[in-house]
Each structure stands twice: as structure tokens, then as C-alpha cells.
Design a protein around this motif. Structure first.
Motif, PDB file in Angstrom:
ATOM      1  N   ALA A 117      -4.011 -23.365 -37.035  1.00 57.41           N
ATOM      2  CA  ALA A 117      -3.834 -23.059 -35.607  1.00 57.41           C
ATOM      3  C   ALA A 117      -2.344 -23.015 -35.264  1.00 57.41           C
ATOM      4  O   ALA A 117      -1.895 -22.135 -34.517  1.00 57.41           O
ATOM      5  CB  ALA A 117      -4.556 -24.092 -34.756  1.00 57.41           C
ATOM      6  N   ARG A 118      -1.582 -23.927 -35.823  1.00 57.70           N
ATOM      7  CA  ARG A 118      -0.135 -23.932 -35.605  1.00 57.70           C
ATOM      8  C   ARG A 118       0.486 -22.651 -36.152  1.00 57.70           C
ATOM      9  O   ARG A 118       1.365 -22.046 -35.552  1.00 57.70           O
ATOM     10  CB  ARG A 118       0.497 -25.153 -36.285  1.00 57.70           C
ATOM     11  CG  ARG A 118       1.997 -25.265 -36.073  1.00 57.70           C
ATOM     12  CD  ARG A 118       2.558 -26.435 -36.891  1.00 57.70           C
ATOM     13  NE  ARG A 118       3.922 -26.748 -36.552  1.00 57.70           N
ATOM     14  CZ  ARG A 118       4.983 -26.129 -37.066  1.00 57.70           C
ATOM     15  NH1 ARG A 118       4.835 -25.145 -37.937  1.00 57.70           N
ATOM     16  NH2 ARG A 118       6.194 -26.498 -36.695  1.00 57.70           N
ATOM     17  N   LYS A 119       0.012 -22.222 -37.319  1.00 58.87           N
ATOM     18  CA  LYS A 119       0.527 -21.007 -37.949  1.00 58.87           C
ATOM     19  C   LYS A 119       0.218 -19.783 -37.084  1.00 58.87           C
ATOM     20  O   LYS A 119       1.024 -18.858 -37.007  1.00 58.87           O
ATOM     21  CB  LYS A 119      -0.069 -20.864 -39.349  1.00 58.87           C
ATOM     22  CG  LYS A 119       0.707 -19.971 -40.243  1.00 58.87           C
ATOM     23  CD  LYS A 119       1.993 -20.645 -40.667  1.00 58.87           C
ATOM     24  CE  LYS A 119       2.677 -19.856 -41.764  1.00 58.87           C
ATOM     25  NZ  LYS A 119       4.059 -20.292 -41.948  1.00 58.87           N
ATOM     26  N   VAL A 120      -0.945 -19.767 -36.434  1.00 58.82           N
ATOM     27  CA  VAL A 120      -1.275 -18.677 -35.516  1.00 58.82           C
ATOM     28  C   VAL A 120      -0.205 -18.572 -34.428  1.00 58.82           C
ATOM     29  O   VAL A 120       0.320 -17.488 -34.155  1.00 58.82           O
ATOM     30  CB  VAL A 120      -2.680 -18.871 -34.879  1.00 58.82           C
ATOM     31  CG1 VAL A 120      -2.864 -17.977 -33.662  1.00 58.82           C
ATOM     32  CG2 VAL A 120      -3.765 -18.616 -35.910  1.00 58.82           C
ATOM     33  N   ILE A 121       0.122 -19.696 -33.814  1.00 59.22           N
ATOM     34  CA  ILE A 121       1.143 -19.695 -32.754  1.00 59.22           C
ATOM     35  C   ILE A 121       2.496 -19.263 -33.307  1.00 59.22           C
ATOM     36  O   ILE A 121       3.190 -18.434 -32.725  1.00 59.22           O
ATOM     37  CB  ILE A 121       1.230 -21.085 -32.081  1.00 59.22           C
ATOM     38  CG1 ILE A 121      -0.092 -21.433 -31.375  1.00 59.22           C
ATOM     39  CG2 ILE A 121       2.419 -21.162 -31.121  1.00 59.22           C
ATOM     40  CD1 ILE A 121      -0.504 -20.473 -30.276  1.00 59.22           C
ATOM     41  N   GLU A 122       2.875 -19.816 -34.452  1.00 62.77           N
ATOM     42  CA  GLU A 122       4.171 -19.497 -35.063  1.00 62.77           C
ATOM     43  C   GLU A 122       4.291 -18.007 -35.391  1.00 62.77           C
ATOM     44  O   GLU A 122       5.287 -17.362 -35.041  1.00 62.77           O
ATOM     45  CB  GLU A 122       4.335 -20.327 -36.334  1.00 62.77           C
ATOM     46  CG  GLU A 122       5.617 -20.058 -37.093  1.00 62.77           C
ATOM     47  CD  GLU A 122       5.678 -20.821 -38.406  1.00 62.77           C
ATOM     48  OE1 GLU A 122       6.512 -20.436 -39.245  1.00 62.77           O
ATOM     49  OE2 GLU A 122       4.908 -21.770 -38.614  1.00 62.77           O
ATOM     50  N   LEU A 123       3.297 -17.450 -36.072  1.00 62.97           N
ATOM     51  CA  LEU A 123       3.364 -16.048 -36.485  1.00 62.97           C
ATOM     52  C   LEU A 123       3.252 -15.094 -35.296  1.00 62.97           C
ATOM     53  O   LEU A 123       3.952 -14.079 -35.250  1.00 62.97           O
ATOM     54  CB  LEU A 123       2.273 -15.753 -37.514  1.00 62.97           C
ATOM     55  CG  LEU A 123       2.421 -16.467 -38.855  1.00 62.97           C
ATOM     56  CD1 LEU A 123       1.203 -16.213 -39.730  1.00 62.97           C
ATOM     57  CD2 LEU A 123       3.701 -16.041 -39.562  1.00 62.97           C
ATOM     58  N   PHE A 124       2.381 -15.412 -34.342  1.00 66.93           N
ATOM     59  CA  PHE A 124       2.246 -14.547 -33.186  1.00 66.93           C
ATOM     60  C   PHE A 124       3.546 -14.522 -32.380  1.00 66.93           C
ATOM     61  O   PHE A 124       4.016 -13.452 -31.992  1.00 66.93           O
ATOM     62  CB  PHE A 124       1.083 -14.985 -32.295  1.00 66.93           C
ATOM     63  CG  PHE A 124       0.916 -14.074 -31.121  1.00 66.93           C
ATOM     64  CD1 PHE A 124       0.212 -12.895 -31.242  1.00 66.93           C
ATOM     65  CD2 PHE A 124       1.505 -14.381 -29.905  1.00 66.93           C
ATOM     66  CE1 PHE A 124       0.097 -12.024 -30.164  1.00 66.93           C
ATOM     67  CE2 PHE A 124       1.391 -13.525 -28.826  1.00 66.93           C
ATOM     68  CZ  PHE A 124       0.681 -12.349 -28.958  1.00 66.93           C
ATOM     69  N   ALA A 125       4.113 -15.678 -32.115  1.00 65.14           N
ATOM     70  CA  ALA A 125       5.343 -15.749 -31.320  1.00 65.14           C
ATOM     71  C   ALA A 125       6.489 -14.996 -31.995  1.00 65.14           C
ATOM     72  O   ALA A 125       7.342 -14.421 -31.318  1.00 65.14           O
ATOM     73  CB  ALA A 125       5.734 -17.205 -31.077  1.00 65.14           C
TER      74      ALA A 125
END
Length: 133
Positions: free
Chosen positions: A111-119
Motif C-alpha cells: 500500500a505504501r508503494k502504491v502511494i510512492e509510485l503514484f505520487a
């Protein structure tokens, strides 16, 4: 880019917004969010699941992660939407549109990676997170 926060005590229409954030601030917000505490409160209050959304361009470019708590601890669901190549005509051709990805079960690091990659607008790497979910 904006961040949108929903906490366990919020109704589904309520949220808090932080405007003009950087990609690093988005990841920091994820890290500082009390996911376990808010997910436990959500179970108790039965109002709203704790959610963090990154919004770049309204409904066409956003990602959100939402937490829930079960016997296995904190789990996440997520959706991302962004401009990109999509299949058309029953998959026979491709064209530009809005890519929509979702996951019904993610661990906290994913979930953290989703935020990191999307941002960071690293959409091809983001596709891999959802593909492996």
C-alpha cells in the motif's frame, strides 16, 4: 498534488485535505498515518475506513489506499486511476484513456508503494503492484 485523509470518525462525505504536497510528503503522510489505530476505531465505530488519497487531476488521476483490521492485522484495499494506454474493442486495439487498477488485498508495504509510485507518476511500476496483488 493534494492529499485527502479520511479517519474512522468521519462520515463518508467528510475528509481533510492538504494541498500542494510533494511526492515525498505523500509517502511521509502514509508513514505517519496511524493505520492500526484508525482501523481498530473503524471496527468499533462502524463509520468510515481510514483512507489516504493522492489526487493529481480529480477523478482521472488519483490513487487511494484504505485500511481494515481483521485477525491477520491491518490489510489494505486500493484503487488507482491515471492517463495511459488502454485496450479497446474487446482488446483488439489500444488507445489513450484512463487506466483503472484496483486491489482487494494489499499488505502495508505494498500500500505504501502504491502511494510512492503514484505520487512519482511511475505508472508502469505501479501496474506491477496491482498485477501482483
Amino acid at each position: 498534488m493534494d492529499l485527502n485523509f479520511q479517519y474512522a470518525h468521519n462520515s463518508h462525505e467528510e475528509s481533510e485535505t492538504k494541498k500542494n504536497i510533494t511526492p515525498n510528503e505523500a509517502v511521509k503522510a502514509f508513514d505517519e498515518f496511524d493505520w492500526l489505530g484508525e482501523a481498530e476505531k473503524a471496527n468499533e465505530l462502524q463509520k468510515c475506513s481510514p483512507t489516504l488519497a493522492v489526487v493529481i487531476d480529480g477523478p482521472n488521476e488519483l490513487a487511494w489506499v484504505s485500511a481494515f483490521c481483521d485477525n491477520n492485522g491491518v490489510q489494505f484495499v486500493s484503487e488507482s486511476r491515471f492517463p495511459g494506454e488502454i485496450k479497446k474493442w474487446l482488446g483488439l486495439s489500444k488507445g489513450q484513456g484512463v487506466v483503472s487498477l484496483d486491489a482487494g488485498s494489499l499488505c502495508q508495504s505494498s500500500a505504501r508503494k502504491v502511494i510512492e509510485l503514484f505520487a512519482a507518476k511511475q505508472y508502469e511500476l505501479l501496474r506491477e503492484i496491482y498485477k501482483n496483488a
